[in-house]
Design an enzyme around this catalytic site. Structure first.
Site, PDB file in Angstrom:
ATOM      1  N   HIS A   9     -41.302  13.461   6.655  1.00 12.93           N
ATOM      2  CA  HIS A   9     -39.966  13.359   6.067  1.00 12.93           C
ATOM      3  C   HIS A   9     -40.066  12.698   4.702  1.00 12.93           C
ATOM      4  CE1 HIS A   9     -38.157  14.703   9.788  1.00 12.93           C
ATOM      5  NE2 HIS A   9     -38.989  13.899  10.422  1.00 12.93           N
ATOM      6  N   LYS A  13     -44.880  12.635  -0.328  1.00 18.25           N
ATOM      7  CA  LYS A  13     -46.090  13.236   0.233  1.00 18.25           C
ATOM      8  C   LYS A  13     -46.127  14.730  -0.063  1.00 18.25           C
ATOM      9  CE  LYS A  13     -47.659  10.687   4.274  1.00 18.25           C
ATOM     10  NZ  LYS A  13     -47.722  10.652   5.732  1.00 18.25           N
ATOM     11  N   ASP A  70     -52.426  12.200   8.862  1.00 14.28           N
ATOM     12  CA  ASP A  70     -52.249  10.927   9.550  1.00 14.28           C
ATOM     13  C   ASP A  70     -53.233   9.963   8.926  1.00 14.28           C
ATOM     14  OD1 ASP A  70     -50.834   9.500  11.651  1.00 14.28           O
ATOM     15  OD2 ASP A  70     -52.826   9.142  12.461  1.00 14.28           O
ATOM     16  N   PHE A 153     -47.244   1.432  -1.052  1.00 16.52           N
ATOM     17  CA  PHE A 153     -46.524   1.068   0.170  1.00 16.52           C
ATOM     18  C   PHE A 153     -47.539   0.522   1.172  1.00 16.52           C
ATOM     19  CE2 PHE A 153     -47.763   4.479   3.156  1.00 16.52           C
ATOM     20  CZ  PHE A 153     -48.459   5.295   2.284  1.00 16.52           C
ATOM     21  N   ASP A 156     -51.046  -1.551   0.780  1.00 15.99           N
ATOM     22  CA  ASP A 156     -51.549  -1.508  -0.602  1.00 15.99           C
ATOM     23  C   ASP A 156     -51.699  -2.889  -1.261  1.00 15.99           C
ATOM     24  OD1 ASP A 156     -52.047   1.158  -0.683  1.00 15.99           O
ATOM     25  OD2 ASP A 156     -50.168   1.711  -1.666  1.00 15.99           O
ATOM     26  N   ARG A 184     -56.027   9.946   1.036  1.00  9.63           N
ATOM     27  CA  ARG A 184     -55.229  11.160   1.224  1.00  9.63           C
ATOM     28  C   ARG A 184     -55.653  12.224   0.217  1.00  9.63           C
ATOM     29  NH1 ARG A 184     -51.005   8.669   1.030  1.00  9.63           N
ATOM     30  NH2 ARG A 184     -50.928   8.099   3.214  1.00  9.63           N
TER      31      ARG A 184
HETATM   32  P1  ITT Z   1     -45.401  10.295   8.353  1.00  9.09           P
HETATM   33  O1  ITT Z   1     -43.916  10.362   8.529  1.00  9.09           O
HETATM   34  O2  ITT Z   1     -45.860  11.212   7.265  1.00  9.09           O
HETATM   35  O3  ITT Z   1     -46.192  10.426   9.628  1.00  9.09           O
HETATM   36  P2  ITT Z   1     -46.283   7.485   8.306  1.00  9.09           P
HETATM   37  O4  ITT Z   1     -45.488   6.357   7.793  1.00  9.09           O
HETATM   38  O5  ITT Z   1     -46.636   7.529   9.743  1.00  9.09           O
HETATM   39  O6  ITT Z   1     -45.686   8.841   7.720  1.00  9.09           O
HETATM   40  P3  ITT Z   1     -49.102   7.617   7.682  1.00  9.09           P
HETATM   41  O7  ITT Z   1     -49.470   8.224   8.962  1.00  9.09           O
HETATM   42  O8  ITT Z   1     -49.574   8.314   6.451  1.00  9.09           O
HETATM   43  O9  ITT Z   1     -47.565   7.418   7.421  1.00  9.09           O
HETATM   44  O10 ITT Z   1     -49.645   6.116   7.634  1.00  9.09           O
HETATM   45  C1  ITT Z   1     -49.543   5.194   8.726  1.00  9.09           C
HETATM   46  C2  ITT Z   1     -49.590   3.795   8.196  1.00  9.09           C
HETATM   47  O11 ITT Z   1     -50.852   3.510   7.593  1.00  9.09           O
HETATM   48  C3  ITT Z   1     -48.552   3.507   7.131  1.00  9.09           C
HETATM   49  O12 ITT Z   1     -47.324   3.109   7.699  1.00  9.09           O
HETATM   50  C4  ITT Z   1     -49.203   2.396   6.334  1.00  9.09           C
HETATM   51  O13 ITT Z   1     -48.991   1.143   6.961  1.00  9.09           O
HETATM   52  C5  ITT Z   1     -50.684   2.721   6.424  1.00  9.09           C
HETATM   53  N1  ITT Z   1     -51.102   3.511   5.251  1.00  9.09           N
HETATM   54  C6  ITT Z   1     -51.475   4.814   5.231  1.00  9.09           C
HETATM   55  N2  ITT Z   1     -51.776   5.223   3.990  1.00  9.09           N
HETATM   56  C7  ITT Z   1     -51.570   4.158   3.203  1.00  9.09           C
HETATM   57  C8  ITT Z   1     -51.696   3.962   1.815  1.00  9.09           C
HETATM   58  O14 ITT Z   1     -52.035   4.922   0.983  1.00  9.09           O
HETATM   59  N3  ITT Z   1     -51.430   2.762   1.341  1.00  9.09           N
HETATM   60  C9  ITT Z   1     -51.053   1.751   2.153  1.00  9.09           C
HETATM   61  N4  ITT Z   1     -50.900   1.868   3.458  1.00  9.09           N
HETATM   62  C10 ITT Z   1     -51.156   3.063   4.005  1.00  9.09           C
END
Ligand code: ITT
Length: 447
Positions: A9, A13, A70, A153, A156, A184
């Site tokens: 959502h 991304k 993910d 976010f 980071d 990513r």
């Molecule tokens: P979706 O709706 O796309 O599933 P999500 O919030 O679950 O989004 P992710 O699976 O990409 O997002 O990431 C899971 C967690 O990992 C996210 O909430 C962050 O705490 C951490 N994370 C992932 N990628 C990150 C990044 O580039 N920088 C900082 N934290 C990250």
């Protein structure tokens, strides 16, 4: 134009994905753009597993090709946590701030040198015809002792990427700087390379990265000899820094499928094998078979595909990959020959665009592994026998010649010796002695 739904959502991304996968000529849309709010339960124990659940759900809901990612943070001092639980580290309704606080608390008293970590990301594309493409990316770094920066976010502000020498947090980088090194972006770039091959194949364009002059030279050679020239590579210890079945045992142990004592015995065996005290791999194979025998073959195969993307891919030796490309650029056929398991070799074949594999195929009856090998496992002399059978079938008995063979283990000597240009890669003392005696080329492919 093909439309691909991105199972998120998060509009940012989708934009990032569109940017990196623009070469596909596809249009990426979010679930929101299609008015979909349902979310599947992400209960897999790996990033690839969760990305697959999300992609599959979006594909089934829309009938479109679907892409999901993910990701999360893997901290060594916390044995890989928070991992797949990154977004809920501090609880179901955790905020980024609470997650960061918990991380700092858990790392209290841990020295700088022990604070190593990485962001990891898996992406899975389920195409319209249900075929699956998977890719994985990592960004190495360490965890700071206090947050800094306001971009990005999640974790980071606490993550110090290695590529900036630990001097700036990920949240202090501009978005473009982060995108250049992020887990990513790496996973998506790797997927993009796979898709390029796929799209090329669909449109019948040649896919090989060939230098036309070298290609001509080898076509010329082939016209003279009239045969396909083969370059053959062993996997474990040759292309791979490590041993894939041992990595699989470790994964099964971490999943709780293999108990501590047998896992330790296998690790001990792995050390002896590396030191060339042990020559045969049945010990490790039997242990793996025993633990997978009650698991549907489909799931066991997926587990190995996940292992490839999570652990194996990063351990492929750059010098080996370069060497494979050079052979391909000369128009030669590349074959991968290994006693490791077929699903792992298939992924590697796909990645390096090899022409064929010889690997251990496990027997399946009624959708389950029986615990037996189908045929004979390709070990020792059997590697050469099975390669010959495959090449005969492909190119005809007189249609090919084994010009190059690369192996690291004494048990590879039959395969290596059969090539016009035998190469011993990082050989142990027995293979090295033999290589020196026979005048074989010796290569050091360690970093
Ligand atoms: P979706 O709706 O796309 O599933 P999500 O919030 O679950 O989004 P992710 O699976 O990409 O997002 O990431 C899971 C967690 O990992 C996210 O909430 C962050 O705490 C951490 N994370 C992932 N990628 C990150 C990044 O580039 N920088 C900082 N934290 C990250």
């Amino acid at each position: 134009m093909k439309t691909v739904v991105v199972a998120t959502h998060n509009a940012n991304k989708v934009a990032e994905i569109q940017g990196i996968l623009d070469n596909t000529g596809w249009r990426f849309v979010s679930l929101d753009a299609l008015g979909i709010s349902e979310e599947p339960v992400e209960d897999a124990d790996s990033f690839v597993g969760n990305a697959r659940i999300k992609a599959m759900a979006a594909h089934q809901l829309t009938g479109l090709a679907a892409l999901a990612d993910d990701s999360g943070l893997v901290v060594d001092a916390l044995n890989g946590r928070p991992g797949v639980y990154s977004s809920r580290f501090a609880g179901e309704d955790a905020t980024d701030a609470l997650n960061n606080q918990k991380l700092l608390k858990e790392l209290e008293g841990v020295s700088e040198a022990q604070r190593t970590a990485r962001f990891a990301c898996a992406v899975v594309l389920i195409d319209e015809d249900d075929s699956e493409h998977t890719a994985y990316g990592e960004c190495e770094g360490s965890i700071a002792k206090a947050p800094a920066g306001s971009h990005g976010f999640g974790y980071d502000p606490l993550f110090l990427p290695q590529l900036y020498n630990g001097t700036r947090s990920m949240a202090e980088l501009l978005p473009a700087e982060k995108n250049a090194i992020s887990h990513r972006a790496r996973a998506l770039t790797s997927l993009s390379q796979q898709l390029e091959t796929l799209i090329d194949a669909e449109t019948q364009k040649p896919t090989q990265l060939t230098d036309s002059s070298e290609q001509f030279e080898s076509d010329e050679d082939r016209r003279v000899s009239g045969k396909q020239s083969l370059a053959v590579f062993d996997l474990d210890g040759t292309i791979l820094e490590g041993h894939s079945p041992v990595l699989l045992v470790y994964k099964l142990y971490r999943m709780g499928v293999i108990p501590f004592a047998p896992a330790m015995r296998i690790l001990w065996w792995g050390i002896r094998y590396k030191l060339r005290f042990s020559m045969e791999q049945s010990v490790v194979r039997e242990r793996i078979f025993k633990s997978l025998v009650h698991c549907p073959a489909k799931d066991a195969n997926k587990l190995m595909v996940d292992l490839y993307h999570e652990k194996i891919r990063q351990r492929l030796r750059p010098k080996a990959l370069k060497c494979i490309k050079e052979h391909q650029a000369r128009g030669e056929r590349v074959f991968l020959v290994s006693a490791s398991f077929e699903p792992i070799l298939e992924q590697l074949m796909h990645d390096v665009k090899a022409d064929g594999i010889v690997a251990t195929r496990m027997e399946v009856v009624d959708g389950y592994y029986t615990g037996n090998v189908e045929g004979t496992p390709p070990e020792g002399e059997e590697k050469l026998i099975q390669l010959k059978a495959l090449a005969d079938e492909r190119y005809g008995e007189d249609g090919w010649e084994l010009n190059w063979a690369y192996g690291d283990h004494f048990s590879d000597r039959f395969l290596i010796a059969a090539a016009a240009h035998p190469v011993a890669v990082n050989p142990g003392s027995r293979l090295q002695r033999l290589a020196l005696q026979q005048g074989w080329q010796i290569e050091d492919w360690s970093h």
